[in-house]
Motif scaffolding. Sequence first.
Motif, PDB file in Angstrom:
ATOM      1  N   PRO A   1      25.361 -42.999   1.670  1.00 19.06           N
ATOM      2  CA  PRO A   1      26.292 -41.311   1.916  1.00 19.06           C
ATOM      3  C   PRO A   1      24.957 -40.385   2.431  1.00 19.06           C
ATOM      4  O   PRO A   1      23.675 -40.058   1.553  1.00 19.06           O
ATOM      5  N   VAL A   2      25.431 -39.497   2.870  1.00 16.88           N
ATOM      6  CA  VAL A   2      24.107 -37.751   2.886  1.00 16.88           C
ATOM      7  C   VAL A   2      24.980 -36.769   2.537  1.00 16.88           C
ATOM      8  O   VAL A   2      26.290 -36.706   2.740  1.00 16.88           O
ATOM      9  N   LEU A   3      24.132 -35.910   2.495  1.00 15.09           N
ATOM     10  CA  LEU A   3      24.957 -34.589   2.193  1.00 15.09           C
ATOM     11  C   LEU A   3      24.721 -33.725   3.270  1.00 15.09           C
ATOM     12  O   LEU A   3      23.695 -33.843   4.533  1.00 15.09           O
ATOM     13  N   LYS A   4      26.307 -33.327   3.350  1.00 14.39           N
ATOM     14  CA  LYS A   4      26.243 -32.162   4.530  1.00 14.39           C
ATOM     15  C   LYS A   4      27.185 -31.631   4.038  1.00 14.39           C
ATOM     16  O   LYS A   4      27.842 -31.146   3.183  1.00 14.39           O
ATOM     17  N   GLU A   5      26.931 -29.866   4.834  1.00 14.43           N
ATOM     18  CA  GLU A   5      27.853 -28.741   4.236  1.00 14.43           C
ATOM     19  C   GLU A   5      29.238 -28.416   5.383  1.00 14.43           C
ATOM     20  O   GLU A   5      29.323 -28.598   7.167  1.00 14.43           O
ATOM     21  N   SER A   6      30.379 -28.273   5.255  1.00 12.79           N
ATOM     22  CA  SER A   6      31.531 -27.833   5.717  1.00 12.79           C
ATOM     23  C   SER A   6      32.439 -26.640   5.223  1.00 12.79           C
ATOM     24  O   SER A   6      31.839 -26.238   3.668  1.00 12.79           O
ATOM     25  N   GLN A   7      32.735 -25.812   6.003  1.00 11.98           N
ATOM     26  CA  GLN A   7      33.932 -25.225   5.547  1.00 11.98           C
ATOM     27  C   GLN A   7      34.821 -25.445   4.400  1.00 11.98           C
ATOM     28  O   GLN A   7      35.632 -25.921   5.423  1.00 11.98           O
ATOM     29  N   HIS A   8      34.738 -25.280   3.391  1.00 12.02           N
ATOM     30  CA  HIS A   8      36.636 -24.961   3.211  1.00 12.02           C
ATOM     31  C   HIS A   8      36.878 -24.104   2.418  1.00 12.02           C
ATOM     32  O   HIS A   8      36.490 -22.459   2.696  1.00 12.02           O
ATOM     33  N   PHE A   9      38.338 -23.836   1.964  1.00 14.53           N
ATOM     34  CA  PHE A   9      39.405 -22.640   1.541  1.00 14.53           C
ATOM     35  C   PHE A   9      39.778 -23.023   0.572  1.00 14.53           C
ATOM     36  O   PHE A   9      40.322 -24.215  -0.048  1.00 14.53           O
TER      37      PHE A   9
ATOM     38  N   GLY B   1      40.790 -29.067  12.717  1.00 15.87           N
ATOM     39  CA  GLY B   1      40.051 -30.476  11.668  1.00 15.87           C
ATOM     40  C   GLY B   1      40.260 -29.779  10.335  1.00 15.87           C
ATOM     41  O   GLY B   1      39.102 -30.634   9.858  1.00 15.87           O
ATOM     42  N   LYS B   2      40.882 -28.906   9.725  1.00 15.01           N
ATOM     43  CA  LYS B   2      40.963 -28.978   8.302  1.00 15.01           C
ATOM     44  C   LYS B   2      42.196 -29.102   8.058  1.00 15.01           C
ATOM     45  O   LYS B   2      43.077 -28.890   8.691  1.00 15.01           O
ATOM     46  N   TYR B   3      42.068 -30.058   7.054  1.00 12.76           N
ATOM     47  CA  TYR B   3      44.209 -30.059   6.662  1.00 12.76           C
ATOM     48  C   TYR B   3      44.182 -29.441   4.651  1.00 12.76           C
ATOM     49  O   TYR B   3      43.087 -29.628   4.068  1.00 12.76           O
ATOM     50  N   PHE B   4      45.733 -29.659   4.605  1.00  7.01           N
ATOM     51  CA  PHE B   4      45.533 -29.324   3.852  1.00  7.01           C
ATOM     52  C   PHE B   4      45.363 -30.162   2.506  1.00  7.01           C
ATOM     53  O   PHE B   4      46.135 -31.861   2.738  1.00  7.01           O
TER      54      PHE B   4
ATOM     55  N   SER C   1      39.155 -20.148 -21.432  1.00  6.40           N
ATOM     56  CA  SER C   1      37.885 -20.472 -20.204  1.00  6.40           C
ATOM     57  C   SER C   1      37.719 -20.015 -19.207  1.00  6.40           C
ATOM     58  O   SER C   1      36.688 -19.756 -19.149  1.00  6.40           O
ATOM     59  N   GLY C   2      39.207 -19.604 -19.017  1.00  7.26           N
ATOM     60  CA  GLY C   2      38.864 -18.916 -16.808  1.00  7.26           C
ATOM     61  C   GLY C   2      39.334 -19.495 -16.537  1.00  7.26           C
ATOM     62  O   GLY C   2      38.992 -20.650 -16.297  1.00  7.26           O
ATOM     63  N   LEU C   3      40.177 -19.080 -15.131  1.00  9.92           N
ATOM     64  CA  LEU C   3      40.605 -19.605 -14.103  1.00  9.92           C
ATOM     65  C   LEU C   3      39.422 -20.059 -13.232  1.00  9.92           C
ATOM     66  O   LEU C   3      38.550 -19.138 -13.150  1.00  9.92           O
ATOM     67  N   GLN C   4      39.926 -20.951 -11.701  1.00  9.10           N
ATOM     68  CA  GLN C   4      38.673 -21.709 -11.423  1.00  9.10           C
ATOM     69  C   GLN C   4      39.304 -20.950  -9.779  1.00  9.10           C
ATOM     70  O   GLN C   4      40.812 -21.736 -10.005  1.00  9.10           O
ATOM     71  N   GLU C   5      38.624 -20.795  -8.652  1.00  7.04           N
ATOM     72  CA  GLU C   5      39.757 -21.279  -7.005  1.00  7.04           C
ATOM     73  C   GLU C   5      38.953 -22.930  -6.745  1.00  7.04           C
ATOM     74  O   GLU C   5      38.924 -22.714  -7.433  1.00  7.04           O
ATOM     75  N   TRP C   6      40.297 -22.301  -6.633  1.00  7.77           N
ATOM     76  CA  TRP C   6      41.307 -24.395  -6.228  1.00  7.77           C
ATOM     77  C   TRP C   6      40.730 -24.726  -4.242  1.00  7.77           C
ATOM     78  O   TRP C   6      41.192 -23.758  -3.534  1.00  7.77           O
ATOM     79  N   ASP C   7      40.129 -25.647  -4.749  1.00  2.29           N
ATOM     80  CA  ASP C   7      39.225 -25.940  -2.840  1.00  2.29           C
ATOM     81  C   ASP C   7      40.963 -27.558  -2.505  1.00  2.29           C
ATOM     82  O   ASP C   7      41.443 -27.722  -2.858  1.00  2.29           O
ATOM     83  N   ILE C   8      41.961 -26.203  -1.758  1.00  5.03           N
ATOM     84  CA  ILE C   8      43.400 -26.782  -0.985  1.00  5.03           C
ATOM     85  C   ILE C   8      42.613 -27.450   0.345  1.00  5.03           C
ATOM     86  O   ILE C   8      44.094 -27.508   1.286  1.00  5.03           O
ATOM     87  N   SER C   9      41.431 -27.426   1.016  1.00  4.74           N
ATOM     88  CA  SER C   9      41.032 -27.977   2.646  1.00  4.74           C
ATOM     89  C   SER C   9      40.148 -29.758   2.335  1.00  4.74           C
ATOM     90  O   SER C   9      39.394 -29.778   0.926  1.00  4.74           O
ATOM     91  N   ARG C  10      40.868 -29.959   3.171  1.00  3.17           N
ATOM     92  CA  ARG C  10      39.997 -31.318   3.676  1.00  3.17           C
ATOM     93  C   ARG C  10      39.559 -31.442   4.986  1.00  3.17           C
ATOM     94  O   ARG C  10      40.236 -31.333   5.139  1.00  3.17           O
ATOM     95  N   ASP C  11      38.112 -32.166   5.012  1.00  3.68           N
ATOM     96  CA  ASP C  11      37.862 -32.459   6.491  1.00  3.68           C
ATOM     97  C   ASP C  11      38.270 -33.456   7.248  1.00  3.68           C
ATOM     98  O   ASP C  11      39.018 -34.835   6.291  1.00  3.68           O
TER      99      ASP C  11
END
Length: 683
Positions: free
Chosen positions: A182-190, A247-250, A224-234
């Motif tokens: 695999p290669v590292l790649k950047e993507s926009q997530h929600f 191109g973005k899915y729940f 411990s403090g809540l974190q934002e939750w990634d709700i998207s997939r490519d």
Amino acid sequence: MSEPRQILVTSALPYANGSIHLGHMVEYVQTDMWVRFQKHRGNQCIYVCADDAHGSAIMLRAEKEGITPEQLIANVQLEHSSDFADFLVDFDNFHSTHAEENRELSTQIYLRLRDAGHIANRAITQYFDPEKQMFLADRFIKGTCPKCGTEDQYGDNCEKCGATYAPTDLKDPKSAISGATPVLKESQHFFFKLPDFQAMLQGWTRSGTLQDAVANKIAEWLDSGLQEWDISRDAPYFGFEIPDEPGKYFYVWLDAPIGYMASFKNLCARRPDLDFDAFWNKDSTAELYHFIGKDIVNFHALFWPAMLEGAGYRKPTGINVHGYLTVNGQKMSKSRGTFIKARTYLDHLSPEYLRYYYASKLGKGVDDLDLNLDDFVQKVNSDLVGKVVNIASRCAGFIHKGNAGVLVAGDAAPELTEAFRAAAPSIADAYEGRDFARAMREIMALADRANAWIADKAPWALAKQEGKQDEVQAVCAAGINLFRQLIIFLKPVLPLLAADAEAFLNVAPLTWNDHASLLANHQLNAFKPLMTRIDPVKVQAMTDASKEDLAASQTDTGSAAPQGNGELVKDPLSPEIEFDTFAAVDLRVALIVKAEAVEGADKLLRLTLDIGDEQRNVFSGIKSAYPNPAELEGRLTMMIANLKPRKMRFGLSEGMVMAAGPGGEEIYLLSPDSGAKPGQRIK
């Protein structure tokens, strides 16, 4: 009388990527029993569920099988629906998350959260499979552990040393899908801004909605403090596309719990008596309960209520969490034949056996439940066949033979009848609190009392006496009425037995409130066997059928005998002993003067034995085979008279009686030939 409650109930959604097994069935049986109890009491209780049909795993399996994801989830839904129906799990609706109702609700909730400022977006860097042209979840990446050097480990933790790490820490990473590097790649997530709901969750999780142990676990995340939750997939991804974001899915866990709402909405479209808003609006007075396993608590007790709050919907009334299933004290195992699919079980055994056993073990906490297969056989045979059904089978024949099947009026056991009625509120309280184990204990204690009373009255002996026929009919009528009350209490657990009992009793479907009345001058139908004992051979056949590789477990030649843990092992003889050792055993004929159950012991009988010149007190684990111990009185048996007395918590056991058989119901006291006398030594 209070107004009927409005209750909506769900179980966690089974994933549409595999078969249902007995571990899954703990939850669905537990939920079904609770729902049936509520309906039995006259409440409006709706039970909905659905297949969880989205995600990369579904997409990849469908591709491997050469079919579309839609065809895969349709096939699996048919299988799941059949398994649940045959286990008597009575959904009001079983839907799919890949449904238009779920698409609409997921879109609506997301847009409400977005418009209220609860959605963030930013770029993240992930591994990308250049051959499959897809981003890889952690479980789809394998490589060498960066801590211990073990090869072929997943992208988030090492099974060898237990280390956790980021996928980018793996050495020599490979795609588990294609084998490509695999290669590292950047993507926009929600991201869902879960920290926005920290204060609400701190109060809600301590409001009595959760069991204390679960609330304490949730508090660890909150503290411990809540974190934002990634709700998207490519893309490529099998799911619902995010509005305005091609191109973005729940992420599957975003729309999965919304599937509860969607399944109910689908039902409302077919049921004009149901109003979706009345159950889901923020000001709803209806009750909402989720039954889930402890592995998905964070999704249901943090993400889900925060999503509902942010989107303007009501939150659950209660989340009922259960533990895992073990079999014979160990994690379910394919090699041992204890990873048992629902269908494999159903191919060999009645669903009601397992429903009762689960009920007898399920408390209101989150402890794991162990399915001990030997105990399973013994408990079902002893409780359901030896206690409950035994009452009807002992009494029905006398009523049909002596009074043409008509129950006489009157109550020959008024104190016992009142005790049954008085126990109803406690049993109902146990059901309501999901303490099924307590409910079963209290019901079986009543069954013991009924059997003891019938044994004391001995209608079989009265029937042989001149002028006792009226008494026989009175005793047996009381016995049938006590049996009817037990069936009412057990109906949420054993709906098939209840239906067969209702047919025998010649009555309309029984409701909880019927326990307060008695049948009188009432015609019964012919009695047919209501339940048969579990044959241990069928349990062994089930585990054999579940073995992934039966031959691999037989490492020796020679005869193989089934053992309690499902393994096949060589069946050796016991070690040889010298003749003098055997000759030292003082084996005597003994007369059973008295036989009685031991309070607080599941398996023991206390026997008073006459061996000629003295009487001995002996405890024997044969209760399952002789549920009516008084019937043993007057019999001759054999005992070891010179066994060193053993101090038990119930008293001193002064010897051992001789018995044979595989165990459970099939234990047989050995008896000498006729003509033997108490105290005679057996040579």
